[in-house]
Design a protein around this motif. Structure first.
Motif, PDB file in Angstrom:
ATOM      1  N   PHE A   1       0.831  -1.202   0.000  1.00  0.00           N
ATOM      2  CA  PHE A   1       0.000   0.000   0.000  1.00  0.00           C
ATOM      3  C   PHE A   1       0.872   1.260   0.000  1.00  0.00           C
ATOM      4  O   PHE A   1       0.663   2.180  -0.800  1.00  0.00           O
ATOM      5  CB  PHE A   1      -0.925  -0.008   1.220  1.00  0.00           C
ATOM      6  N   LEU A   2       1.874   1.284   0.873  1.00  0.00           N
ATOM      7  CA  LEU A   2       2.750   2.459   0.972  1.00  0.00           C
ATOM      8  C   LEU A   2       3.464   2.727  -0.349  1.00  0.00           C
ATOM      9  O   LEU A   2       3.572   3.863  -0.809  1.00  0.00           O
ATOM     10  CB  LEU A   2       3.801   2.240   2.046  1.00  0.00           C
TER      11      LEU A   2
ATOM     12  N   ARG B   1       2.536   2.088  -3.291  1.00  0.00           N
ATOM     13  CA  ARG B   1       1.628   2.655  -4.284  1.00  0.00           C
ATOM     14  C   ARG B   1       1.181   4.052  -3.897  1.00  0.00           C
ATOM     15  O   ARG B   1       1.140   4.947  -4.725  1.00  0.00           O
ATOM     16  CB  ARG B   1       0.409   1.757  -4.437  1.00  0.00           C
ATOM     17  N   ALA B   2       0.843   4.214  -2.621  1.00  0.00           N
ATOM     18  CA  ALA B   2       0.241   5.470  -2.201  1.00  0.00           C
ATOM     19  C   ALA B   2       1.234   6.625  -2.282  1.00  0.00           C
ATOM     20  O   ALA B   2       0.886   7.722  -2.675  1.00  0.00           O
ATOM     21  CB  ALA B   2      -0.317   5.341  -0.790  1.00  0.00           C
ATOM     22  N   VAL B   3       2.482   6.384  -1.874  1.00  0.00           N
ATOM     23  CA  VAL B   3       3.453   7.480  -1.837  1.00  0.00           C
ATOM     24  C   VAL B   3       4.420   7.384  -3.009  1.00  0.00           C
ATOM     25  O   VAL B   3       5.246   8.248  -3.213  1.00  0.00           O
ATOM     26  CB  VAL B   3       4.221   7.482  -0.495  1.00  0.00           C
ATOM     27  N   ARG B   4       4.326   6.305  -3.781  1.00  0.00           N
ATOM     28  CA  ARG B   4       5.257   6.057  -4.884  1.00  0.00           C
ATOM     29  C   ARG B   4       6.698   6.123  -4.414  1.00  0.00           C
ATOM     30  O   ARG B   4       7.465   7.000  -4.822  1.00  0.00           O
ATOM     31  CB  ARG B   4       5.039   7.072  -6.006  1.00  0.00           C
ATOM     32  N   ILE B   5       7.044   5.200  -3.509  1.00  0.00           N
ATOM     33  CA  ILE B   5       8.432   5.139  -3.043  1.00  0.00           C
ATOM     34  C   ILE B   5       8.983   3.758  -3.337  1.00  0.00           C
ATOM     35  O   ILE B   5       8.239   2.819  -3.616  1.00  0.00           O
ATOM     36  CB  ILE B   5       8.549   5.424  -1.532  1.00  0.00           C
ATOM     37  N   GLU B   6      10.294   3.639  -3.261  1.00  0.00           N
ATOM     38  CA  GLU B   6      10.939   2.363  -3.520  1.00  0.00           C
ATOM     39  C   GLU B   6      10.535   1.366  -2.438  1.00  0.00           C
ATOM     40  O   GLU B   6      10.192   1.747  -1.320  1.00  0.00           O
ATOM     41  CB  GLU B   6      12.458   2.556  -3.533  1.00  0.00           C
ATOM     42  N   PRO B   7      10.600   0.057  -2.774  1.00  0.00           N
ATOM     43  CA  PRO B   7      10.204  -0.950  -1.806  1.00  0.00           C
ATOM     44  C   PRO B   7      10.994  -0.825  -0.495  1.00  0.00           C
ATOM     45  O   PRO B   7      10.419  -0.956   0.578  1.00  0.00           O
ATOM     46  CB  PRO B   7      10.518  -2.277  -2.493  1.00  0.00           C
TER      47      PRO B   7
ATOM     48  N   ALA C   1      12.215   1.700   1.113  1.00  0.00           N
ATOM     49  CA  ALA C   1      11.726   2.740   2.016  1.00  0.00           C
ATOM     50  C   ALA C   1      10.429   2.296   2.675  1.00  0.00           C
ATOM     51  O   ALA C   1      10.222   2.491   3.879  1.00  0.00           O
ATOM     52  CB  ALA C   1      11.513   4.040   1.243  1.00  0.00           C
TER      53      ALA C   1
ATOM     54  N   ILE D   1       9.434  -0.773   3.189  1.00  0.00           N
ATOM     55  CA  ILE D   1       9.761  -1.837   4.139  1.00  0.00           C
ATOM     56  C   ILE D   1      10.288  -1.230   5.428  1.00  0.00           C
ATOM     57  O   ILE D   1       9.879  -1.605   6.532  1.00  0.00           O
ATOM     58  CB  ILE D   1      10.800  -2.798   3.534  1.00  0.00           C
TER      59      ILE D   1
ATOM     60  N   VAL E   1       9.795   1.688   6.782  1.00  0.00           N
ATOM     61  CA  VAL E   1       8.762   2.349   7.574  1.00  0.00           C
ATOM     62  C   VAL E   1       7.874   1.322   8.284  1.00  0.00           C
ATOM     63  O   VAL E   1       7.615   1.406   9.493  1.00  0.00           O
ATOM     64  CB  VAL E   1       7.912   3.266   6.666  1.00  0.00           C
TER      65      VAL E   1
END
Lengths: 269, 307, 310
Positions: free
Chosen positions: C84-85, C87-93, C95, C97, C99
């Motif tokens: 979800f993160l 997709r929602a924030v469009r960050i690398e896996p 980052a 993980i 969080v």
């Protein structure tokens, strides 16, 4: 070739359903629309190109047609059947770059993946499956490299490998995503010959393609796409300056159509 | 020790909190650069990989001064240990047979395993002070020594100054490493500097946040900032603010309420901020996306309706 | 020589538990490394702590089933949150993980400290270091215990659990190796063939989560990562055939289990310490040493050979 395609055209007129028919296709990733109400139709036995700028939704179009991405709306029929009855009819060749090439697997094993429907769940890949796979590798000229790990193949060889895997599926409709991008001239020749061969056998081939300059030489019908279907039909009618400007948002220089007429497939003239 | 008088906010807590605040701000800035360089998980590896170095430093302290808990020594041990883990990751990657995440994961776990074995060894020794070592796993502001708090505040301040001085170059590195190379800032050297600063950050964070959670100080603030703003300069500022606030708030909360471990509290404060941002941020928040999706569905229904 | 009572009661259960954890994790690790999801397991492992704690608080019992269920649910939730993160924030896996891992673990630590859970045998220490040392086979004084059904029933539950998990993992991988290979190598093509890619991915994920939970109880959250990644990474240095790699990784896992135990539990005794060190750390260290040796000395892909060829 032209005789064959006019035969298939005759079949189409006799009421054979189109190989692929798409109406009102609407796709969005999260809240971003990628395709907005696209209509498309590929007659059985035809060779159709899909062109458009980067991010136009060309790959998404193929994926949506295969139910790989969710559609917001739109109707899709394969040989007149709904999508969930397409089993065995369609072979898909994804973009080369989307695969995990750094994988401990040999070329012939990859081709055997195309035989999956014949092998079935839980069962191992047997010797005779590998023999069938090897025969498909031969058709794309890679029999010598059958036992190579796929990571050691060149770009063109990888593309041919994916084609061999699609051939192993013995499908009637082939959907290919950028099979001609970044491959060497020899591989390109081979891939184009293979398309001709497939059509000669009555199959339908739909190809996402990037190079406007070569579209007319290779496809009898073209879909010009940029989120919407800008134009669809024979290349000479689709790739007009006005259409291209609409698709690309800027004037696109394409070699003049007069040079082309003689090169274009007879059936589209 | 600082927190001997029990829960409550004294002068000592203030010293720790201000150090933590500076460290949180530094973590936010550092983390933003790391996010753009796609190297956040380096911080995870660095955190876990400090363990063997810290334990060895404890032994060195015992041998040299008869006292294992020498803050500067422990700090140096942590940095050196994490740096050698980084070198091992590089070595693994040189084979081109392992993806970066697998290399990172295996080094992280191996160093940590080595650290645990060493920790067991130290605990079997007939000396005191080992309890202070285990505290490094999860962090505890209450049991920090005065010297540790001072090292933290000073180190965090220096880190922030270095970050401020080199921010321009790091921004270049994030946007266009090739351009940086072409204009005389070696992107490799800048990456190295960034990694070095990260190691310092992690080693400083150990006593308060602990090695398992030290990663959160660099990971969470940039993600929060990214939900609210788009430009890198705004992100840097907001991440620093969020990180500083989260670290301060965590230290105060854990000082005021009983049985609230400092590190975990800091991380939870940041997590709560993130959750709130995920819900309400103006463009990327859940609410905003849901609204836009509904509008889209309506439109597609009307387009598809012509069939 | 070895005293059978000591060996069967103390050494064998630990040695076997550690080796089985390494084996089950190591086998799954082959696909995990190829999927580039090695770090996801890191998050899954850390999510077990809040899962166990919440499982305890909700049911009010320390029943193993409740805790196992809680841990499993938390692991799956962790993966869902990561996706979800991303997709929602469009960050690398990585980052995402980072969080999720820290947030969930911190939640577990705080809830544990603030609740009564820590008064029972739950504590953060186990999450960080495992509790291999608590595995003993009481009453197994001599070799005949191996064939005595009554005493076999008293085998430590952790060992039995790991044994069951290993058998399940081996069975599923054996049955679905072809399917998993296709899903990892080219998920889009697999789906176009009508293979239920999502179902298989979920199944694989569940398998990883179950294994991670079982292994978490033995060796803790962080060392579980070593069990998952190191054997597969080591085997990867030697071969380009998936089947060979999987077989090799199993060997490496067992070797790491045995040599790690010897390193941590027996070596200190020989050096004059009164007791051995934690076996879990030893196994992870052994796995890492084996991997490093492979990276340096592997015949074709090792860096020594590579350098000579260039």
């Amino acid at each position: 070739m032209s005789v064959l395609s006019s035969v298939s055209r005759a079949w189409a007129e006799a009421g054979e359903p189109p190989a692929l028919e798409v109406r009102g296709l609407f796709v969005a990733y999260d809240d971003r629309t990628v395709l907005e109400g696209v209509d498309f139709r590929a007659e059985a036995g035809s060779l159709v190109g899909i062109v458009g700028p980067n991010g136009a939704g060309k790959s998404t179009f193929l994926k949506a047609v295969l139910d790989l991405v969710p559609r917001l709306s739109g109707a899709i029929r394969v040989f007149g059947r709904p999508l969930d009855k397409r089993a065995g009819l369609v072979a898909y060749v994804p973009q080369r770059a989307s695969l995990e090439w750094d994988f401990p697997i040999t070329a012939v094993e990859v081709v055997a993946m195309g035989l999956y429907r014949r092998i079935g769940w839980f069962r191992p890949v047997r010797k005779h499956h590998l023999r069938t796979a090897l025969a498909r590798l031969e058709r794309v000229g890679l029999a010598d490299l059958a036992d190579r790990p796929v990571g050691e193949l060149s770009g063109g060889q990888r593309q041919r490998l994916l084609l061999a895997r699609a051939l192993a599926q013995d499908a009637r409709l082939y959907l290919l995503d950028e099979p001609l991008a970044g491959i060497d001239a020899a591989s390109e020749r081979l891939v184009l010959d293979l398309f001709a061969e497939l059509r000669a056998g009555g199959a339908t081939v739909v190809v996402v393609h990037h190079d406007l300059d070569t579209v007319a030489d290779r496809f009898e019908e073209v879909l010009l796409l940029n989120r919407r279907a800008i134009a669809f039909g024979p290349p000479s009618r689709v790739l007009t300056a006005a259409n291209l400007a609409r698709a690309y948002g800027t004037p696109v220089p394409v070699r003049s159509w007069n040079d082309r007429e003689s090169l274009a497939p007879a059936s589209s003239a | 020790m600082l927190g001997d008088t029990g829960p409550g906010i004294g002068l000592n807590t203030l010293v720790v909190a201000s150090g933590a605040g500076l460290l949180g701000a530094g973590g936010g800035v550092l983390g933003t650069f790391l996010l753009y360089r796609r190297r956040v998980m380096l911080a995870d590896a660095a955190g876990h990989a400090t363990l063997p170095g810290v334990v060895l430093a404890f032994l060195v302290g015992l041998a040299l001064f008869g006292e294992g808990r020498v803050p500067v020594l422990l700090f140096s041990g942590a940095v050196l240990s994490a740096a050698s883990a980084g070198l091992l990751v590089e070595t693994y990657l040189r084979t081109r047979r392992l993806p970066e995440d697998a290399a990172t994961a295996s080094v992280l776990a191996t160093f940590y395993g080595a650290g645990l074995v060493l920790l067991d060894y130290v605990q079997a020794l007939p000396v005191g002070g080992q309890a202070g070592l285990e505290r490094l796993l999860l962090g505890s502001a209450a049991s920090m020594l005065r010297a540790e708090a001072e090292l933290l505040a000073a180190g965090a301040f220096v880190l922030l100054v270095v970050l401020a001085l080199s921010a321009k170059e790091f921004r270049l590195l994030c946007f266009d490493p090739g351009f940086a190379d072409a204009h005389g800032w070696s992107s490799r050297r800048l990456d190295l500097l960034l990694t070095g600063l990260l190691l310092v950050q992690i080693a400083l964070a150990l006593p308060i946040v602990g090695l398992v959670l030290a990663l959160a100080l660099v990971a969470t603030p940039p993600v929060i900032a990214r939900l609210w703003v788009d430009r890198l300069s705004h992100m840097l500022g907001l991440a620093a603010l969020v990180g500083g606030f989260g670290a301060c708030a965590g230290v105060f909360l854990s000082a005021l309420l009983p049985r609230l471990p400092t590190g975990a509290t800091v991380v939870l404060v940041l997590a709560a901020l993130l959750a709130a941002s995920l819900g309400t941020a103006p463009r990327r928040g859940w609410w905003a996306v849901a609204l836009r999706r509904r509008a889209l569905r309506r439109r597609s229904a009307s387009v598809g309706g012509k069939r | 020589m070895i005293d059978p009572s000591d060996f069967l009661e103390v050494d064998a259960p630990v040695l076997l538990s550690g080796s089985l954890a390494a084996l089950a994790c190591g086998l799954l690790g082959n696909f995990l490394v190829l999927q580039r999801r090695a770090l996801v397991v890191d998050a899954v492992g850390h999510a077990v702590l809040p899962g166990i704690v919440v499982g305890f608080l909700v049911t009010g019992t320390t029943s193993e089933a409740a805790m196992f269920a809680g841990a499993l649910a938390a692991s799956v939730l962790a993966v869902a949150m990561i996706e979800f993160l991303q997709r929602a924030v469009r960050i690398e896996p990585g980052a995402a993980i980072a969080v999720v891992l820290t947030s969930l673990f911190a939640l577990g630590v705080v809830v544990l400290e603030r609740s009564d859970a820590r008064s029972i045998h739950l504590d953060v220490q186990h999450a960080l270091m495992g509790s291999l040392e608590t595995v003993v086979w009481l009453g197994a004084e001599d070799w005949s215990a191996i064939f005595d059904p009554e005493r076999l029933l008293r085998l430590p539950s952790m060992l039995v659990r790991l044994l069951v998990v290993t058998v399940v993992v081996v069975t599923v991988l054996f049955a679905l190796a072809k399917e998993f290979t296709m899903v990892v190598f080219d998920p889009a093509h697999a789906r176009s063939l009508g293979i239920p890619v999502r179902f298989l991915s979920l199944l694989f994920l569940l398998l990883c989560a179950v294994t991670a939970v079982a292994s978490f109880q033995a060796v803790g959250a962080i060392l579980t990562v070593a069990m998952f990644v190191c054997p597969a990474a080591t085997a990867r240095m030697f071969t380009d055939r998936l089947r060979v790699q999987i077989a090799l990784s199993a060997l490496v896992a067992l070797l790491a289990g045995a040599s790690g135990y010897a390193l941590a539990a027996w070596a200190p005794l020989l050096c004059g310490f009164e007791r051995g060190f934690g076996a879990a750390g030893g196994i992870a260290l052994a796995a890492g040493i084996l991997q490093t040796l492979a990276v340096v000395f592997a015949p074709r892909y090792g860096i020594l050979v590579r350098r000579e060829r260039v």
